[in-house]
Design a protein around this motif. Structure first.
Motif, PDB file in Angstrom:
ATOM      1  N   PHE A  10     -85.365 -56.292  -9.299  1.00 30.49           N
ATOM      2  CA  PHE A  10     -84.509 -56.097 -10.462  1.00 30.49           C
ATOM      3  C   PHE A  10     -83.485 -54.979 -10.219  1.00 30.49           C
ATOM      4  O   PHE A  10     -82.333 -55.077 -10.651  1.00 30.49           O
ATOM      5  CB  PHE A  10     -85.364 -55.773 -11.698  1.00 30.49           C
ATOM      6  N   GLU A  11     -83.908 -53.952  -9.494  1.00 24.87           N
ATOM      7  CA  GLU A  11     -83.028 -52.790  -9.265  1.00 24.87           C
ATOM      8  C   GLU A  11     -81.722 -53.215  -8.593  1.00 24.87           C
ATOM      9  O   GLU A  11     -80.650 -52.710  -8.917  1.00 24.87           O
ATOM     10  CB  GLU A  11     -83.723 -51.731  -8.396  1.00 24.87           C
ATOM     11  N   TYR A  22     -74.640 -56.558  -9.023  1.00 26.12           N
ATOM     12  CA  TYR A  22     -74.082 -57.905  -9.176  1.00 26.12           C
ATOM     13  C   TYR A  22     -73.802 -58.326 -10.614  1.00 26.12           C
ATOM     14  O   TYR A  22     -73.021 -59.224 -10.854  1.00 26.12           O
ATOM     15  CB  TYR A  22     -75.032 -58.933  -8.541  1.00 26.12           C
ATOM     16  N   CYS A  23     -74.517 -57.714 -11.573  1.00 24.12           N
ATOM     17  CA  CYS A  23     -74.329 -58.128 -12.967  1.00 24.12           C
ATOM     18  C   CYS A  23     -74.690 -57.001 -13.924  1.00 24.12           C
ATOM     19  O   CYS A  23     -75.257 -55.986 -13.516  1.00 24.12           O
ATOM     20  CB  CYS A  23     -75.163 -59.374 -13.257  1.00 24.12           C
ATOM     21  N   GLU A  24     -74.340 -57.208 -15.204  1.00 16.31           N
ATOM     22  CA  GLU A  24     -74.712 -56.252 -16.258  1.00 16.31           C
ATOM     23  C   GLU A  24     -76.121 -56.615 -16.701  1.00 16.31           C
ATOM     24  O   GLU A  24     -76.379 -57.771 -17.040  1.00 16.31           O
ATOM     25  CB  GLU A  24     -73.789 -56.394 -17.480  1.00 16.31           C
ATOM     26  N   THR A  25     -76.997 -55.629 -16.733  1.00 16.19           N
ATOM     27  CA  THR A  25     -78.354 -55.936 -17.180  1.00 16.19           C
ATOM     28  C   THR A  25     -78.542 -55.419 -18.615  1.00 16.19           C
ATOM     29  O   THR A  25     -77.646 -54.776 -19.170  1.00 16.19           O
ATOM     30  CB  THR A  25     -79.410 -55.289 -16.271  1.00 16.19           C
ATOM     31  N   ASN A  26     -79.670 -55.714 -19.204  1.00 18.49           N
ATOM     32  CA  ASN A  26     -79.997 -55.197 -20.532  1.00 18.49           C
ATOM     33  C   ASN A  26     -81.526 -55.080 -20.628  1.00 18.49           C
ATOM     34  O   ASN A  26     -82.244 -55.629 -19.796  1.00 18.49           O
ATOM     35  CB  ASN A  26     -79.378 -56.088 -21.633  1.00 18.49           C
ATOM     36  N   VAL A  65     -79.639 -65.541 -16.688  1.00 21.22           N
ATOM     37  CA  VAL A  65     -78.174 -65.625 -16.688  1.00 21.22           C
ATOM     38  C   VAL A  65     -77.637 -64.376 -17.388  1.00 21.22           C
ATOM     39  O   VAL A  65     -78.013 -64.081 -18.531  1.00 21.22           O
ATOM     40  CB  VAL A  65     -77.684 -66.919 -17.372  1.00 21.22           C
ATOM     41  N   LEU A  66     -76.788 -63.621 -16.667  1.00 23.88           N
ATOM     42  CA  LEU A  66     -76.268 -62.329 -17.153  1.00 23.88           C
ATOM     43  C   LEU A  66     -74.769 -62.227 -16.860  1.00 23.88           C
ATOM     44  O   LEU A  66     -74.265 -62.939 -15.985  1.00 23.88           O
ATOM     45  CB  LEU A  66     -77.009 -61.195 -16.433  1.00 23.88           C
ATOM     46  N   PRO A  67     -74.053 -61.324 -17.569  1.00 25.49           N
ATOM     47  CA  PRO A  67     -72.619 -61.169 -17.277  1.00 25.49           C
ATOM     48  C   PRO A  67     -72.422 -60.688 -15.849  1.00 25.49           C
ATOM     49  O   PRO A  67     -73.085 -59.755 -15.411  1.00 25.49           O
ATOM     50  CB  PRO A  67     -72.169 -60.090 -18.277  1.00 25.49           C
ATOM     51  N   LYS A  68     -71.524 -61.312 -15.129  1.00 25.97           N
ATOM     52  CA  LYS A  68     -71.385 -60.996 -13.705  1.00 25.97           C
ATOM     53  C   LYS A  68     -70.450 -59.818 -13.456  1.00 25.97           C
ATOM     54  O   LYS A  68     -69.597 -59.506 -14.288  1.00 25.97           O
ATOM     55  CB  LYS A  68     -70.899 -62.220 -12.946  1.00 25.97           C
ATOM     56  N   THR A 125     -87.363 -71.894 -14.195  1.00 23.97           N
ATOM     57  CA  THR A 125     -86.915 -71.934 -15.589  1.00 23.97           C
ATOM     58  C   THR A 125     -85.682 -71.041 -15.681  1.00 23.97           C
ATOM     59  O   THR A 125     -85.680 -69.942 -15.123  1.00 23.97           O
ATOM     60  CB  THR A 125     -88.029 -71.384 -16.498  1.00 23.97           C
ATOM     61  N   ILE A 126     -84.632 -71.518 -16.360  1.00 22.08           N
ATOM     62  CA  ILE A 126     -83.414 -70.701 -16.489  1.00 22.08           C
ATOM     63  C   ILE A 126     -83.268 -70.256 -17.945  1.00 22.08           C
ATOM     64  O   ILE A 126     -83.336 -71.085 -18.859  1.00 22.08           O
ATOM     65  CB  ILE A 126     -82.152 -71.487 -16.072  1.00 22.08           C
ATOM     66  N   ILE A 127     -83.071 -68.952 -18.138  1.00 23.91           N
ATOM     67  CA  ILE A 127     -82.880 -68.433 -19.494  1.00 23.91           C
ATOM     68  C   ILE A 127     -81.584 -67.626 -19.557  1.00 23.91           C
ATOM     69  O   ILE A 127     -81.306 -66.805 -18.680  1.00 23.91           O
ATOM     70  CB  ILE A 127     -84.110 -67.609 -19.961  1.00 23.91           C
ATOM     71  N   ASP A 128     -80.789 -67.907 -20.567  1.00 22.42           N
ATOM     72  CA  ASP A 128     -79.541 -67.189 -20.788  1.00 22.42           C
ATOM     73  C   ASP A 128     -79.852 -65.945 -21.616  1.00 22.42           C
ATOM     74  O   ASP A 128     -80.263 -66.051 -22.778  1.00 22.42           O
ATOM     75  CB  ASP A 128     -78.576 -68.118 -21.551  1.00 22.42           C
ATOM     76  N   VAL A 129     -79.701 -64.768 -21.006  1.00 23.96           N
ATOM     77  CA  VAL A 129     -80.004 -63.513 -21.717  1.00 23.96           C
ATOM     78  C   VAL A 129     -78.770 -62.615 -21.793  1.00 23.96           C
ATOM     79  O   VAL A 129     -78.896 -61.396 -21.904  1.00 23.96           O
ATOM     80  CB  VAL A 129     -81.190 -62.753 -21.061  1.00 23.96           C
TER      81      VAL A 129
END
Ligand code: AMP
Ligand code: MG
Length: 325
Positions: free
Chosen positions: A67-68, A73-77, A95-98, A177-181
């Protein structure tokens, strides 16, 4: 023909070198075999689309060691972090903002990127020595059945790629499994997969939205196209179990693919995915059985739907797409 390589230290080192030079390598994961390229190298990613004959509007999942490393590569939350803590390494794609470092070809021009950290020990060893994420869709021609053995990759793509890393049979056997977060308040499953939605909801103690019904031509997830994961042989999906009487009467030109071993009938055209209907076993056997039956020259394959819960949703999702005409 592609060479199937044992995953020893020397070969892994070679594969990393290959990837760094912009070449493709087929690699094992716990879900299905992937066709991997350096995700930061647009030319290397272009090769994935060419080899798979994959349309450019179908984005690639980027694989990362932890995760680190996502920060690059993307914005995490915090919600994404919570999911990763619960399920990574494992078959959950977020799926996260790139960020701009991810080339457009990877995300099909979207401002989001799909990321996952696989648990397969060989994949982990490979990626831990890479200083780039790996874009790796399933290692099969677009819309055909995904590979769960190195020889499946060899059969479909052997004349288009040079190397396949052999990690044995994929333990889960269906895609992640794909989740849009992107927005944690409205997290949504985009694709059912190897991690059952019930387990996700248990872990986060809340409901997450289900995939939207397919809207033709506008789907966010081309893995969600109505026809996908398909054998060439016609597939007939049964929502109720096939009766023994029907099995007794078959003439051998139709293959039956049952969820569990039948109690009486036995004939070479009757096949089953598990002894007693265990969903994890059914999922892990599904693609290899479909491939085997597809190659056997039957007129039609009749297959039973699974109960619509847990992994059964994923199995049915794949079967419905495989049966779509
Ligand atoms: P696969 O071909 O099994 O690796 O799955 C790739 C799938 O991930 C695509 O077909 C999409 O459904 C999904 N995907 C990848 N990137 C994104 C994204 N940025 N937004 C939504 N879905 C994505
Ligand atoms: Mg695929």
């Amino acid at each position: 023909m592609a060479t199937i390589l044992k995953p020893n230290k020397e070969n892994l080192r070679e594969m990393r070198k290959f990837l760094r030079l912009g070449e493709l390598v087929a690699v094992p994961t716990e879900t299905v075999y992937g066709l991997a390229a350096n995700a930061l190298d647009p030319k290397a990613c272009q090769k994935i689309f060419t080899v798979k004959e994959r349309p450019h509007n179908d984005p690639l999942i980027c694989h990362v060691p932890d995760f680190e490393s996502l920060e690059q590569y993307c914005e995490t939350n915090p919600f994404a972090k919570r999911l990763a803590e619960a399920f990574w390494p494992g078959p959950l794609t977020l799926v996260l903002p790139k960020k701009s470092i991810i080339p457009d070809i990877v995300t099909a021009g979207r401002d989001s990127v799909a990321v996952r950290c696989p648990s397969h020990p060989i994949f982990r060893e490979l990626i831990e020595g890479c200083d780039f994420p790996l874009a790796a869709p399933s290692a099969n021609p677009f819309a055909y059945i995904s590979p769960t053995l190195a020889i499946h990759v060899q059969a479909n793509l052997g004349d288009r790629i040079e190397t396949i890393l052999d990690g044995g049979p994929c333990h889960l056997g269906v895609e992640s499994t794909i989740i849009d977060v992107r927005d944690p308040k409205s997290a949504r499953i985009l694709r059912y997969g190897a991690l059952p939605i019930e387990q996700i909801e248990d872990a986060v103690k809340r409901r997450v939205d289900r995939p939207l019904p397919h809207q033709s031509g506008m789907s966010i997830a081309p893995g969600a196209l109505p026809k996908h994961y398909s054998p060439r042989t016609m597939l007939e999906l049964r929502s109720v179990p096939v009766l023994e009487e029907e099995l007794q009467k078959t003439d051998g030109s139709i293959a039956y693919l049952l969820l569990r071993k039948p109690s009486h009938s036995s004939s070479s055209n009757i096949h089953w995915l598990s002894e007693n209907g265990e969903l994890d076993r059914i999922a892990s056997q599904l693609y290899s059985k479909l491939r085997e039956l597809d190659a056997a020259g039957y007129k039609k394959i009749v297959v039973e739907e699974a109960p619509e819960l847990g992994l059964g949703r994923t199995i049915n999702d794949r079967l419905r797409r495989a049966a779509f005409q």
